[in-house]
Design a protein around this motif. Structure first.
Motif, PDB file in Angstrom:
ATOM      1  N   ALA A   1      18.340 -22.147   4.010  1.00 14.39           N
ATOM      2  CA  ALA A   1      19.705 -21.654   3.846  1.00 14.39           C
ATOM      3  C   ALA A   1      20.647 -22.855   3.927  1.00 14.39           C
ATOM      4  O   ALA A   1      20.333 -23.846   4.591  1.00 14.39           O
ATOM      5  N   PRO A   2      21.799 -22.763   3.270  1.00 11.43           N
ATOM      6  CA  PRO A   2      22.789 -23.826   3.471  1.00 11.43           C
ATOM      7  C   PRO A   2      23.137 -23.908   4.966  1.00 11.43           C
ATOM      8  O   PRO A   2      23.155 -22.893   5.667  1.00 11.43           O
ATOM      9  N   LEU A   3      23.391 -25.128   5.432  1.00 13.21           N
ATOM     10  CA  LEU A   3      23.706 -25.367   6.834  1.00 13.21           C
ATOM     11  C   LEU A   3      24.841 -24.451   7.306  1.00 13.21           C
ATOM     12  O   LEU A   3      25.796 -24.219   6.572  1.00 13.21           O
ATOM     13  N   HIS A   4      24.710 -23.899   8.477  1.00 16.33           N
ATOM     14  CA  HIS A   4      25.697 -23.036   9.138  1.00 16.33           C
ATOM     15  C   HIS A   4      25.893 -21.687   8.432  1.00 16.33           C
ATOM     16  O   HIS A   4      26.959 -21.090   8.514  1.00 16.33           O
ATOM     17  N   THR A   5      24.873 -21.238   7.711  1.00 12.19           N
ATOM     18  CA  THR A   5      24.920 -19.895   7.117  1.00 12.19           C
ATOM     19  C   THR A   5      23.636 -19.170   7.502  1.00 12.19           C
ATOM     20  O   THR A   5      22.728 -19.756   8.079  1.00 12.19           O
ATOM     21  N   LYS A   6      23.579 -17.902   7.157  1.00  7.56           N
ATOM     22  CA  LYS A   6      22.373 -17.118   7.395  1.00  7.56           C
ATOM     23  C   LYS A   6      21.815 -16.578   6.090  1.00  7.56           C
ATOM     24  O   LYS A   6      21.090 -15.606   6.070  1.00  7.56           O
ATOM     25  N   ASP A   7      22.138 -17.240   4.993  1.00  6.97           N
ATOM     26  CA  ASP A   7      21.708 -16.817   3.661  1.00  6.97           C
ATOM     27  C   ASP A   7      20.352 -17.412   3.318  1.00  6.97           C
ATOM     28  O   ASP A   7      20.205 -18.173   2.355  1.00  6.97           O
ATOM     29  N   PHE A   8      19.327 -17.041   4.090  1.00  5.98           N
ATOM     30  CA  PHE A   8      17.996 -17.614   3.892  1.00  5.98           C
ATOM     31  C   PHE A   8      17.324 -17.033   2.659  1.00  5.98           C
ATOM     32  O   PHE A   8      17.462 -15.842   2.359  1.00  5.98           O
ATOM     33  N   GLN A   9      16.604 -17.896   1.955  1.00  8.22           N
ATOM     34  CA  GLN A   9      15.758 -17.493   0.840  1.00  8.22           C
ATOM     35  C   GLN A   9      14.437 -18.223   0.992  1.00  8.22           C
ATOM     36  O   GLN A   9      14.361 -19.269   1.638  1.00  8.22           O
ATOM     37  N   GLN A  10      13.394 -17.678   0.420  1.00 10.84           N
ATOM     38  CA  GLN A  10      12.094 -18.333   0.482  1.00 10.84           C
ATOM     39  C   GLN A  10      12.172 -19.709  -0.152  1.00 10.84           C
ATOM     40  O   GLN A  10      12.885 -19.909  -1.146  1.00 10.84           O
ATOM     41  N   LEU A  11      11.437 -20.643   0.428  1.00 13.13           N
ATOM     42  CA  LEU A  11      11.387 -21.988  -0.127  1.00 13.13           C
ATOM     43  C   LEU A  11      10.344 -22.008  -1.246  1.00 13.13           C
ATOM     44  O   LEU A  11       9.267 -22.579  -1.127  1.00 13.13           O
ATOM     45  N   ASP A  12      10.685 -21.334  -2.341  1.00 10.03           N
ATOM     46  CA  ASP A  12       9.790 -21.313  -3.494  1.00 10.03           C
ATOM     47  C   ASP A  12      10.032 -22.573  -4.331  1.00 10.03           C
ATOM     48  O   ASP A  12      10.841 -23.433  -3.968  1.00 10.03           O
ATOM     49  N   GLU A  13       9.342 -22.688  -5.448  1.00  9.72           N
ATOM     50  CA  GLU A  13       9.448 -23.894  -6.263  1.00  9.72           C
ATOM     51  C   GLU A  13      10.873 -24.151  -6.723  1.00  9.72           C
ATOM     52  O   GLU A  13      11.340 -25.298  -6.739  1.00  9.72           O
ATOM     53  N   SER A  14      11.603 -23.099  -7.070  1.00  8.76           N
ATOM     54  CA  SER A  14      12.986 -23.258  -7.502  1.00  8.76           C
ATOM     55  C   SER A  14      13.855 -23.822  -6.376  1.00  8.76           C
ATOM     56  O   SER A  14      14.671 -24.727  -6.594  1.00  8.76           O
ATOM     57  N   ALA A  15      13.678 -23.309  -5.166  1.00 12.62           N
ATOM     58  CA  ALA A  15      14.445 -23.804  -4.015  1.00 12.62           C
ATOM     59  C   ALA A  15      14.053 -25.252  -3.688  1.00 12.62           C
ATOM     60  O   ALA A  15      14.917 -26.075  -3.367  1.00 12.62           O
ATOM     61  N   VAL A  16      12.756 -25.568  -3.761  1.00  9.87           N
ATOM     62  CA  VAL A  16      12.312 -26.951  -3.522  1.00  9.87           C
ATOM     63  C   VAL A  16      12.980 -27.883  -4.526  1.00  9.87           C
ATOM     64  O   VAL A  16      13.477 -28.954  -4.157  1.00  9.87           O
ATOM     65  N   ASN A  17      13.025 -27.488  -5.802  1.00 10.72           N
ATOM     66  CA  ASN A  17      13.651 -28.317  -6.826  1.00 10.72           C
ATOM     67  C   ASN A  17      15.130 -28.542  -6.523  1.00 10.72           C
ATOM     68  O   ASN A  17      15.643 -29.652  -6.691  1.00 10.72           O
ATOM     69  N   GLU A  18      15.811 -27.510  -6.084  1.00  9.63           N
ATOM     70  CA  GLU A  18      17.236 -27.624  -5.779  1.00  9.63           C
ATOM     71  C   GLU A  18      17.488 -28.506  -4.555  1.00  9.63           C
ATOM     72  O   GLU A  18      18.346 -29.380  -4.564  1.00  9.63           O
ATOM     73  N   VAL A  19      16.727 -28.288  -3.506  1.00  8.97           N
ATOM     74  CA  VAL A  19      16.947 -28.990  -2.240  1.00  8.97           C
ATOM     75  C   VAL A  19      16.455 -30.433  -2.287  1.00  8.97           C
ATOM     76  O   VAL A  19      17.099 -31.338  -1.753  1.00  8.97           O
ATOM     77  N   TYR A  20      15.320 -30.676  -2.922  1.00  8.06           N
ATOM     78  CA  TYR A  20      14.663 -31.978  -2.811  1.00  8.06           C
ATOM     79  C   TYR A  20      14.658 -32.832  -4.070  1.00  8.06           C
ATOM     80  O   TYR A  20      13.980 -33.858  -4.096  1.00  8.06           O
ATOM     81  N   SER A  21      15.391 -32.464  -5.089  1.00 10.20           N
ATOM     82  CA  SER A  21      15.448 -33.290  -6.289  1.00 10.20           C
ATOM     83  C   SER A  21      15.948 -34.686  -5.905  1.00 10.20           C
ATOM     84  O   SER A  21      17.037 -34.837  -5.349  1.00 10.20           O
ATOM     85  N   GLY A  22      15.116 -35.699  -6.156  1.00 11.16           N
ATOM     86  CA  GLY A  22      15.469 -37.067  -5.820  1.00 11.16           C
ATOM     87  C   GLY A  22      15.300 -37.425  -4.356  1.00 11.16           C
ATOM     88  O   GLY A  22      15.657 -38.522  -3.939  1.00 11.16           O
ATOM     89  N   ARG A  23      14.752 -36.508  -3.552  1.00 10.52           N
ATOM     90  CA  ARG A  23      14.618 -36.729  -2.107  1.00 10.52           C
ATOM     91  C   ARG A  23      13.206 -36.366  -1.636  1.00 10.52           C
ATOM     92  O   ARG A  23      13.028 -35.637  -0.678  1.00 10.52           O
ATOM     93  N   ILE A  24      12.205 -36.899  -2.280  1.00  8.87           N
ATOM     94  CA  ILE A  24      10.814 -36.552  -1.989  1.00  8.87           C
ATOM     95  C   ILE A  24      10.433 -36.897  -0.554  1.00  8.87           C
ATOM     96  O   ILE A  24       9.714 -36.139   0.101  1.00  8.87           O
ATOM     97  N   PHE A  25      10.926 -38.030  -0.031  1.00  4.75           N
ATOM     98  CA  PHE A  25      10.551 -38.399   1.334  1.00  4.75           C
ATOM     99  C   PHE A  25      11.119 -37.414   2.353  1.00  4.75           C
ATOM    100  O   PHE A  25      10.500 -37.155   3.381  1.00  4.75           O
ATOM    101  N   ASP A  26      12.289 -36.838   2.067  1.00  9.85           N
ATOM    102  CA  ASP A  26      12.828 -35.790   2.942  1.00  9.85           C
ATOM    103  C   ASP A  26      11.920 -34.560   2.922  1.00  9.85           C
ATOM    104  O   ASP A  26      11.757 -33.878   3.930  1.00  9.85           O
ATOM    105  N   MET A  27      11.335 -34.274   1.765  1.00 14.36           N
ATOM    106  CA  MET A  27      10.395 -33.157   1.670  1.00 14.36           C
ATOM    107  C   MET A  27       9.163 -33.434   2.530  1.00 14.36           C
ATOM    108  O   MET A  27       8.644 -32.532   3.198  1.00 14.36           O
ATOM    109  N   ILE A  28       8.710 -34.669   2.555  1.00 16.30           N
ATOM    110  CA  ILE A  28       7.567 -35.033   3.399  1.00 16.30           C
ATOM    111  C   ILE A  28       7.930 -34.860   4.870  1.00 16.30           C
ATOM    112  O   ILE A  28       7.115 -34.385   5.664  1.00 16.30           O
ATOM    113  N   VAL A  29       9.168 -35.194   5.241  1.00 14.99           N
ATOM    114  CA  VAL A  29       9.613 -34.993   6.631  1.00 14.99           C
ATOM    115  C   VAL A  29       9.573 -33.503   6.985  1.00 14.99           C
ATOM    116  O   VAL A  29       9.149 -33.140   8.085  1.00 14.99           O
TER     117      VAL A  29
END
Length: 175
Positions: free
Chosen positions: A103-131
């Motif tokens: 979910a965006p920080l400080h909200t409760k709008d959770f969604q499953q971390l599916d492939e679409s969400a991974v692409n949105e959150v981690y595009s260009g930030r692969i090492f953050d995904m590893i963390v």
């Protein structure tokens, strides 16, 4: 006696502009994931441990050279044991959308971390995904407080192994 599994504990974790809700894997699923992970990670850990020389055992874990060399040895061990397909498989197992949501920080709008969400959150930030993958691993495998049939001395040793691991894992990403 009838015990109905209630789905494991869910822990929240913030990274960058997002909050992740990570639910523990059910026991049999956790064993399957652990079995796959150990095949991949054991060679990397062996590389890291093999890179620690007796004369460096008293090194401060904040020593950049020591940590850099240790991480380089671990990555070399990992590179020898993991190709792109294996890394993708491990990522999918740890970031299973049935157990990780975002979910965006400080909200409760959770969604499953599916492939679409991974692409949105981690595009260009692969090492953050590893963390995040490390955080999922910690939540599922590094909670030694619930071990009831393991002797106290072994628990102490396991906790001792956990502390340096936790100290070296970044708490959140910085853009």
């Amino acid at each position: 006696m009838s015990i109905i599994y209630q789905g494991g504990e869910t822990k929240k974790w913030d990274q960058g502009q997002y909050t992740f809700a990570i639910r523990q894997f059910p026991p049999f699923h956790a064993m399957k994931v652990l079995g796959e992970l150990q095949r991949v990670l054991a060679p990397a850990l062996g590389g890291a441990i093999g890179g620690i020389k007796p004369e460096t055992l008293d090194q401060d874990t904040n020593n950049v050279t020591f940590i850099g060399n240790t991480v380089a040895d671990a990555l070399n061990g990992l590179a020898r044991s993991m190709d792109g397909d294996t890394l993708e498989k491990v990522s999918a197992m740890l970031l299973d959308p049935d157990y990780v949501s975002v979910a965006p920080l400080h909200t409760k709008d959770f969604q499953q971390l599916d492939e679409s969400a991974v692409n949105e959150v981690y595009s260009g930030r692969i090492f953050d995904m590893i963390v995040l993958m490390v955080q999922v691993f910690k939540i599922n495998y590094l909670d030694f407080s619930k071990l009831s049939s393991v002797p106290t001395g072994v628990l102490g040793t396991l906790r001792g192994l956990k502390q340096p691991f936790q100290a070296n894992v970044p708490k959140s990403s910085r853009k």
